[in-house]
Design an enzyme around this catalytic site. Structure first.
Site, PDB file in Angstrom:
ATOM      1  N   ASP A 169      -2.965   6.018   6.598  1.00 27.46           N
ATOM      2  CA  ASP A 169      -3.434   7.313   7.091  1.00 27.46           C
ATOM      3  C   ASP A 169      -4.343   7.050   8.298  1.00 27.46           C
ATOM      4  O   ASP A 169      -3.865   6.784   9.391  1.00 27.46           O
ATOM      5  CB  ASP A 169      -4.141   8.022   5.925  1.00 27.46           C
ATOM      6  N   ARG A 222       0.780  11.564  -9.913  1.00 25.39           N
ATOM      7  CA  ARG A 222       1.276  10.222  -9.608  1.00 25.39           C
ATOM      8  C   ARG A 222       2.656   9.974 -10.206  1.00 25.39           C
ATOM      9  O   ARG A 222       3.415   9.146  -9.716  1.00 25.39           O
ATOM     10  CB  ARG A 222       0.322   9.149 -10.163  1.00 25.39           C
ATOM     11  N   GLU A 251       0.853  -1.193   0.000  1.00 28.80           N
ATOM     12  CA  GLU A 251       0.000   0.000   0.000  1.00 28.80           C
ATOM     13  C   GLU A 251       0.887   1.242   0.000  1.00 28.80           C
ATOM     14  O   GLU A 251       2.010   1.223   0.513  1.00 28.80           O
ATOM     15  CB  GLU A 251      -0.919  -0.076   1.230  1.00 28.80           C
ATOM     16  N   ASP A 252       0.370   2.310  -0.579  1.00 27.62           N
ATOM     17  CA  ASP A 252       1.167   3.537  -0.659  1.00 27.62           C
ATOM     18  C   ASP A 252       1.295   4.240   0.687  1.00 27.62           C
ATOM     19  O   ASP A 252       2.388   4.593   1.117  1.00 27.62           O
ATOM     20  CB  ASP A 252       0.601   4.499  -1.728  1.00 27.62           C
ATOM     21  N   PHE A 277      -0.614  16.601   3.295  1.00 22.52           N
ATOM     22  CA  PHE A 277      -1.068  15.867   2.119  1.00 22.52           C
ATOM     23  C   PHE A 277       0.064  15.755   1.109  1.00 22.52           C
ATOM     24  O   PHE A 277       0.631  16.760   0.684  1.00 22.52           O
ATOM     25  CB  PHE A 277      -2.285  16.541   1.483  1.00 22.52           C
TER      26      PHE A 277
HETATM   27  P1  IMP Z   1      -6.746   5.445   5.163  1.00 19.19           P
HETATM   28  O1  IMP Z   1      -7.831   4.468   4.922  1.00 19.19           O
HETATM   29  O2  IMP Z   1      -7.235   6.719   5.793  1.00 19.19           O
HETATM   30  O3  IMP Z   1      -5.552   4.894   5.897  1.00 19.19           O
HETATM   31  O4  IMP Z   1      -6.319   5.983   3.755  1.00 19.19           O
HETATM   32  C1  IMP Z   1      -5.459   5.379   2.936  1.00 19.19           C
HETATM   33  C2  IMP Z   1      -5.650   5.901   1.539  1.00 19.19           C
HETATM   34  O5  IMP Z   1      -5.945   7.308   1.525  1.00 19.19           O
HETATM   35  C3  IMP Z   1      -4.380   5.742   0.791  1.00 19.19           C
HETATM   36  O6  IMP Z   1      -4.368   4.510   0.114  1.00 19.19           O
HETATM   37  C4  IMP Z   1      -4.402   6.910  -0.163  1.00 19.19           C
HETATM   38  O7  IMP Z   1      -5.064   6.532  -1.344  1.00 19.19           O
HETATM   39  C5  IMP Z   1      -5.208   7.966   0.521  1.00 19.19           C
HETATM   40  N1  IMP Z   1      -4.344   8.994   1.147  1.00 19.19           N
HETATM   41  C6  IMP Z   1      -4.187   9.225   2.467  1.00 19.19           C
HETATM   42  N2  IMP Z   1      -3.333  10.241   2.692  1.00 19.19           N
HETATM   43  C7  IMP Z   1      -2.933  10.664   1.478  1.00 19.19           C
HETATM   44  C8  IMP Z   1      -2.014  11.691   1.028  1.00 19.19           C
HETATM   45  O8  IMP Z   1      -1.383  12.428   1.799  1.00 19.19           O
HETATM   46  N3  IMP Z   1      -1.863  11.800  -0.325  1.00 19.19           N
HETATM   47  C9  IMP Z   1      -2.520  11.024  -1.221  1.00 19.19           C
HETATM   48  N4  IMP Z   1      -3.370  10.044  -0.846  1.00 19.19           N
HETATM   49  C10 IMP Z   1      -3.578   9.878   0.485  1.00 19.19           C
HETATM   50 MG    MG Z   2      -4.390   4.260  -2.046  1.00 20.53          MG
END
Ligand code: IMP
Ligand code: MG
Length: 173
Positions: A100, A162, A96-97, A149
Site C-alpha cells: 500500500d 479473512r 506479503e498480502d 479497501f
Molecule cells: P503499507 O505499509 O501501507 O504498505 O501497508 C501494508 C499493510 O496495510 C498490509 O500488510 C495490510 O495489512 C494493510 N492494508 C493496506 N491496504 C489494505 C486493504 O485494502 N485491506 C486490508 N489491509 C490493507
Molecule cells: Mg498485512
C-alpha cells in the site's frame, strides 16, 4: 451492514498464484528457499503459493503492527514477532498480502537484509500503486488494484473477512 463487491475471484487468484509459484521455482534452480509470511494477512496466500513452488521450501512468519486505525497507516511500524532462525546465507522470499504505502515492506526489507541472506525477494499478492509513499517494489506481484479497501483471502477489516475466498471491495453502506 458492510457491502462486499468481488474484485478478484477465487479462480483468478488461483491462476495467478500458480504463475507466481512457477516464476519463483524457475528463479531458484536447485536451491532451497525460506518463505517468510507477514502475519496475519499473508497466511492464506503463503499457504497457496508454497504449494505451487517445486523446490525444497520451509516456512517462517513475522508479525508487525502499524500504529493507527484499521484503514489508515500512521507511518510507524513495530516488530511484534521475529523469525525463528538465522537467515545468513539463505534464499529468502518475503510473502506479503498487499503493498500500500510501502512503509511496512520498506521496514521489513531493511530488517531482513541486515541478516545477510544470500537472496532476498518479495512476493505480494496485491499492489495499490496509487498510494505509495516509499519507492519500494515487489519482485513477484499478483494484481495491481485501484485505491479501494479490500478484504478476503487473508485480508481483514478489524480482523473480519479473512476467510472470504474472493478478494472483495468493502463498501460501507
Ligand atoms: P503499507 O505499509 O501501507 O504498505 O501497508 C501494508 C499493510 O496495510 C498490509 O500488510 C495490510 O495489512 C494493510 N492494508 C493496506 N491496504 C489494505 C486493504 O485494502 N485491506 C486490508 N489491509 C490493507
Ligand atoms: Mg498485512
Amino acid at each position: 451492514m458492510d457491502k462486499l463487491r468481488v474484485l478478484i475471484s477465487r479462480e483468478q487468484i488461483a491462476a495467478r498464484v500458480g504463475e507466481m509459484g512457477d516464476r519463483i521455482t524457475h528463479d531458484f534452480p536447485q536451491e532451497s528457499l525460506i518463505l517468510i509470511g507477514v502475519l496475519k494477512g499473508a497466511a492464506i496466500f503463503l499457504a497457496d503459493l508454497a504449494r505451487q513452488i517445486q523446490l525444497d521450501t520451509t516456512f517462517d512468519f513475522i508479525a508487525v503492527s502499524s500504529y493507527g486505525g484499521a484503514k489508515h497507516h500512521s507511518g510507524e511500524v513495530r516488530l511484534v514477532k521475529d523469525v525463528d532462525q538465522s537467515l545468513n546465507g539463505k534464499n529468502v522470499v518475503l510473502v506479503e498480502d498487499i503493498l500500500d504505502t510501502g512503509l511496512t515492506l520498506t521496514y521489513l526489507k531493511n530488517l531482513l537484509q541486515a541478516r545477510c541472506p544470500k537472496a532476498l525477494k518479495v512476493a505480494v499478492l496485491l499492489d495499490k500503486t496509487a498510494r505509495r509513499i516509499e519507492p519500494v517494489y515487489a519482485d513477484y506481484m499478483g494484481f495491481e488494484i485501484p485505491d479501494e479497501f479490500v478484504v478476503g483471502y487473508g485480508l481483514d477489516f478489524a480482523e473480519r473477512y479473512r476467510n472470504l475466498r474472493d478478494i472483495c471491495v468493502l463498501e460501507s453502506a
